[in-house]
Design a protein around this motif. Sequence first.
Motif, short mmCIF file in Angstrom:
data_model
loop_
_atom_site.label_atom_id
_atom_site.label_comp_id
_atom_site.label_asym_id
_atom_site.label_seq_id
_atom_site.Cartn_x
_atom_site.Cartn_y
_atom_site.Cartn_z
N ALA A 40 0.84 -1.20 0.00
CA ALA A 40 0.00 0.00 0.00
C ALA A 40 0.88 1.26 0.00
O ALA A 40 0.46 2.31 -0.47
N ALA A 41 2.10 1.14 0.53
CA ALA A 41 3.02 2.27 0.50
C ALA A 41 3.60 2.41 -0.90
O ALA A 41 3.58 3.49 -1.50
N THR A 104 -0.76 10.92 -7.07
CA THR A 104 -2.10 11.23 -6.56
C THR A 104 -2.11 12.60 -5.89
O THR A 104 -3.02 13.40 -6.08
N THR A 105 -1.10 12.85 -5.07
CA THR A 105 -1.02 14.12 -4.33
C THR A 105 -1.06 15.29 -5.29
O THR A 105 -1.81 16.25 -5.09
N HIS A 133 -6.64 10.20 3.37
CA HIS A 133 -5.19 10.41 3.45
C HIS A 133 -4.95 11.93 3.49
O HIS A 133 -5.75 12.70 2.95
N SER A 135 -3.28 13.70 1.77
CA SER A 135 -3.29 14.26 0.40
C SER A 135 -4.69 14.64 -0.06
O SER A 135 -4.84 15.37 -1.04
N ASN A 185 -6.42 3.83 2.76
CA ASN A 185 -5.06 3.27 2.85
C ASN A 185 -4.77 2.72 4.24
O ASN A 185 -3.97 1.80 4.39
N ASP A 210 -10.37 9.60 -4.87
CA ASP A 210 -8.95 9.30 -4.68
C ASP A 210 -8.81 7.79 -4.84
O ASP A 210 -9.18 7.01 -3.95
N ALA A 212 -5.97 6.04 -5.24
CA ALA A 212 -4.59 5.55 -5.05
C ALA A 212 -4.55 4.10 -4.59
O ALA A 212 -3.73 3.30 -5.07
N GLN A 213 -5.45 3.73 -3.67
CA GLN A 213 -5.42 2.36 -3.13
C GLN A 213 -6.44 1.46 -3.82
O GLN A 213 -6.55 0.28 -3.46
N SER A 233 -1.80 6.97 -8.37
CA SER A 233 -0.34 7.02 -8.55
C SER A 233 0.14 5.78 -9.30
O SER A 233 -0.38 4.68 -9.07
N HIS A 235 3.08 4.32 -8.85
CA HIS A 235 3.97 3.43 -8.08
C HIS A 235 3.23 2.43 -7.20
O HIS A 235 3.83 1.46 -6.74
N LYS A 236 1.93 2.67 -6.97
CA LYS A 236 1.16 1.66 -6.22
C LYS A 236 0.55 0.64 -7.18
O LYS A 236 0.01 -0.37 -6.77
N ARG A 369 4.28 -1.40 7.40
CA ARG A 369 4.39 0.03 7.74
C ARG A 369 3.77 0.25 9.11
O ARG A 369 2.73 -0.35 9.42
N CYS A 374 -0.29 8.66 7.28
CA CYS A 374 -0.75 9.93 6.69
C CYS A 374 -2.27 10.04 6.80
O CYS A 374 -2.94 10.51 5.85
N ARG A 389 0.58 -1.89 10.00
CA ARG A 389 -0.24 -2.17 8.83
C ARG A 389 0.46 -3.15 7.90
O ARG A 389 1.55 -2.89 7.41
N1 C6P Z 1 -0.36 6.33 0.65
C1 C6P Z 1 0.58 4.71 2.18
O1 C6P Z 1 1.51 4.12 2.70
P1 C6P Z 1 1.28 9.69 -3.48
O2 C6P Z 1 2.21 9.83 -2.32
O3 C6P Z 1 0.96 11.01 -4.13
O4 C6P Z 1 1.71 8.64 -4.46
O5 C6P Z 1 -0.09 9.11 -2.88
C2 C6P Z 1 -0.73 9.79 -1.83
C3 C6P Z 1 -1.91 9.00 -1.37
C4 C6P Z 1 -3.18 9.50 -1.59
N2 C6P Z 1 -4.28 8.81 -1.26
C5 C6P Z 1 -4.20 7.60 -0.69
C6 C6P Z 1 -5.46 6.86 -0.37
C7 C6P Z 1 -2.94 7.03 -0.44
O6 C6P Z 1 -2.88 5.83 0.11
C8 C6P Z 1 -1.77 7.76 -0.76
C9 C6P Z 1 -0.41 7.22 -0.43
C10 C6P Z 1 0.84 5.62 1.02
O7 C6P Z 1 -0.57 4.54 2.57
C11 C6P Z 1 2.01 6.51 1.28
S1 C6P Z 1 1.67 7.71 2.53
#
Ligand code: C6P
Length: 416
Positions: A40-41, A104-105, A133, A135, A185, A210, A212-213, A233, A235-236, A369, A374, A389
């Motif tokens: 998830a990170a 995502t941010t 999050h 963000s 997340n 959002d 991201a997850q 994002s 990278h996830k 983690r 966050c 987590r």
């Molecule tokens: N969560 C986690 O360990 P970025 O950093 O921009 O790629 O993604 C930010 C972000 C936004 N929304 C959600 C739901 C997220 O989970 C994340 C990133 C990681 O949970 C790193 S803090």
Amino acid sequence: MKTMRQPLPETIFDVEAVRKQFPALHQLVHGKPLVYLDSAATSQKPQQVITALEHYYQHDNANIHRGIHKLSERATELYEAARIKVQHFINAREAREIVVTRGTTDAINLVASAYGRKNFKQGDEILISVLEHHSNIVPWQLICEATGAVLRVIPVNDRGELIEAEYEKLLNAKTRFVSITHVSNALGTINPVKRMIAAAHRLNVPVLVDGAQAVPHLAVDVQDLDCDFYAFSGHKLFGPTGVGILYGKAATLEAMPPYQGGGDMIQAVSFAKSTYNVIPYKFEAGTPPIAALIGLGAAIDYLNQLGLEQAAQYEQGLLHYATDALVAIPGLTIIGTARDKAAVISFALEGVHPHDIGTILDQEGIAIRTGHHCAMPLMERFQVPATARASLAFYNTKEEVDVLVRAIRKAQEVFS
Ligand code: C6P
């Protein structure tokens, strides 16, 4: 959007064959085989993505949309082809609805700033949820400070599920925007975003999701969801760091002012006035993350070959296995027990601080983690300073879950 609850027979999903494609999984950490439970990170990357990056830098590296030379042409083609892969992956209607961001941010900041600056005023209400999050909190706080709009927060129940009845009550004639996470997340909760979007749209309120997850675990269809914006994002999603995607409905993006100024986002510049490029380029100021987007395209190719739905079913089976194994540990409490959940397990262990769990697990080669993830307001809601987590991906195995359980018991012994 589909979520899968029934585990498939294991023969159908060959996890050992999948693992072979992820080179980073095959290493020793503190002399023990790595057990990577921190996807998830950021997720690990398949060889296909690493090869695509290497090939790009060895053969095609050039800036895009600028040169008339062959390499620039090739780099531009690869970049735009990757945009189309993203478009199909989330079923966007048009490629110009796919804006390339840094993550995502960056994508959420873009919307909060560009959409908010034009549309929010004193007393307007922006709805987010307690699951967000940082963000998806702080960019809205910044635009609220600038415009006089106020932030309202949708609460969760003790399982970590959004209370939809409270959401419906919060939606009112002053609501100008809703921004919610698809998957939490910190807890893994999958939100009923399609229903929530429909409710907002009944009041003509646009919605950002959002994702991201969500994208690494669920098949996402932005037309079916009917969201106005969707952010995630690379990278996830088994792709490189440094790249993200903002999907936006074409008409909404067109009506928004630019976010940042710079090269590529303009049509013409003079000292008297500048005019702006068409979407999506209007929002892609400066040299974009070219290699990273091409790498993300390779990750999407990989997922399409693998079959994300099958992988998600396998992952759900693993989540149930891990949940059962962890709740059987005396003194362990899972925080976040939503009925619809992605493969994230946050937990607290009586008498052991999450950071100590993380340190002991690291000595066993296990990456998890620990901390507030966050999501400080969410930690406050559950009255914990932090959690440990474990986040799973389709490359994890039951054996790895067993290693985790043994290591947690060891941590308990050390601190008893
Ligand atoms: N969560 C986690 O360990 P970025 O950093 O921009 O790629 O993604 C930010 C972000 C936004 N929304 C959600 C739901 C997220 O989970 C994340 C990133 C990681 O949970 C790193 S803090």
